[in-house]
Scaffold this active site. Structure first.
Site: not given
Length: 473
Positions: A108, A147, A210
């Site tokens: 984040c 992540k 993307n």
């Protein structure tokens, strides 16, 4: 039974998931996850959960995980943000029976993560991250995943990924942007970084960044060699992305609202989803944008959705063959399609106003003062002589105890909270903060002394004027 690890975990528990819905704060709630699963998503994450709050607040646990147990909602990974090994493990232990893995958010990039010291702002603290993952991997009955965002250098990103794998991470999601690439500075994600990580580690890797259409997903899988592709923005604007469809917005909106009626969630989540789904249409029908923002109930939101559908269907009937979609979009605005975030160069300010169609002017990013937000522009119009340049504003002197800005006139050089504690403990005054513990104490002593003197005097006077019973007799 031994805990599954790495590729065994991905193949068996996650059922070789290729299409993944990202963890999104206040946006990947149960209702949205179920909608996404119906349209091709094979794995979902919970919204990012604060480990500390998850531990101390039973209502928070109930609202975000415990009440959301649903057979359709598996496999599911619960994501936490944390910066302390013990806190992370305690929260994970409370959650592990309700999900298939625990994910540590180290990606984040938002300002709230910087203030709370979590997410991507931990990516330089390798020893802390190593300890957090190692301890969690030892104590949890489900795998630990991570992540991350990348470093500018590919080599450093690869070493970072290897460190996390060594610590016990069983699956790694790599967002191909740095922590500085956010908002108007988002830019293009680097699949080269993701590809390098995939080649270097021996655990499954998911790619993030993307992704606007299913063709992007397939191309990413081929070019990077990852096991799965995660979508956030693309999924929010088109929940049928993983099906390769671009349905009418009202089709997805109506289905989502039906799911919400069965699995209720906060009205703010619902409103936010409708704003994403109807994003392109609301640029045209501004009045209904305001109506959606003001809706105070689910019924009100359903009514706005019904009105938007009616307007779009009327446009469809009057559509002239060969006419190009409005706003330069590849498809008509009532069709689910990607939103391409404008870059800084596209967010030009003309005549003191942000160009129409820009989602938001560049906010005050660190080290960037070229653009200001709409609110700042309005304030500048009202106060033309006010200085809005953050780099020229005076720096606050920090409190010696907690780091918050100290009071300019504080006798202890502290913020008000710390000053209050110190002044109370030492029975002292701080006129700068209006704290007068010493003065009030001295006044109370003085009043007490005066009261005692009055009682003594009154007692003695009473004796002088009162005759003993024996004398009266």
């Amino acid at each position: 039974m031994a805990k599954l690890q790495g590729f065994d975990f991905w193949r068996t528990t996650l059922k070789e998931a290729h299409y993944i819905v990202a963890p999104m704060v206040d946006q990947s709630e149960l209702a949205w996850r179920l909608l996404s699963r119906r349209h091709g998503a094979q794995l979902c994450y919970t919204p990012m959960l604060h480990a500390q709050v998850f531990i101390r607040d039973s209502n928070y646990r109930k609202a975000n995980l415990y009440n959301e147990v649903c057979a359709e909602d598996r496999p599911l990974i619960a994501q936490f943000c944390a910066n302390d090994p013990d806190v992370f493990v305690q929260a994970a232990l409370l959650a592990q029976d309700y999900c298939d893995a625990i994910d540590l958010n180290i990606g984040c990039p938002q300002m709230i993560a910087k203030r709370g010291h979590y997410g991507a702002f931990l990516q330089d603290e390798w020893s802390l991250l190593h300890k957090m993952i190692t301890v969690a991997n030892e104590k949890l009955s489900v795998p630990v995943t991570c992540k991350i965002r990348v470093f500018p250098e590919i080599d450093k990103t690869v070493q970072y990924a290897k460190m996390l794998e060594k610590a016990g991470c069983q699956l790694l999601t790599v967002h191909g942007r740095t922590k500085e690439q956010k908002g108007p500075l988002t830019g293009v994600a680097s699949w080269d970084h993701i590809k390098a990580v995939r080649k270097a580690v021996n655990i499954p890797v998911f790619a993030n960044g993307n992704i606007q259409y299913l063709s992007d997903v397939e191309r990413c899988l081929q070019e990077t060699g990852v096991q799965g592709v995660m979508s956030a923005e693309g999924n929010l604007h088109n929940p049928a992305l993983f099906e390769g469809r671009n349905p009418p917005v009202w089709e997805m909106a109506e289905e989502y609202l039906e799911v919400v009626q069965k699995y209720p969630c906060s009205l703010s989540y619902v409103r936010a989803h409708l704003f994403k789904l109807w994003h392109h249409t609301l640029q045209i029908h501004q009045a209904l944008r305001d109506e959606l923002a003001k809706a105070k109930s689910l019924e009100g939101i359903i009514e706005v959705n019904r009105e938007l559908k009616k307007l779009c269907q009327e446009e469809m009937e009057n559509l002239v063959e060969g006419m190009k979609p409005a706003g330069g979009l590849p498809l008509p605005h009532w069709i689910c399609q990607a939103y391409v975030r404008p870059g800084p160069k596209e967010l030009l300010i003309e005549n003191g106003e942000v160009k129409p169609g820009a989602k938001r002017a560049l906010e005050e990013e660190e080290g960037c003062t070229e653009y200001v937000s709409k609110n700042k522009l309005k304030k500048k119009t009202r106060n033309p002589h006010k200085n809005f340049d953050l780099t020229q504003k005076p720096k606050y002197v920090k409190c010696e105890h907690c780091g918050n800005p100290k009071g300019n006139k504080c006798v202890f050089s502290l913020c008000r909270g710390c000053c209050k504690k110190k002044a109370f403990k030492e029975m002292a005054d701080c006129p700068g903060h209006g704290l007068l513990f010493k003065t009030k104490y001295e006044k109370s002593l003085k009043r007490k002394s005066e009261t005692d003197c009055e009682q003594i005097v009154n007692g003695e006077t009473g004796k002088d004027h009162t005759e003993p019973e024996s004398e009266r007799a």
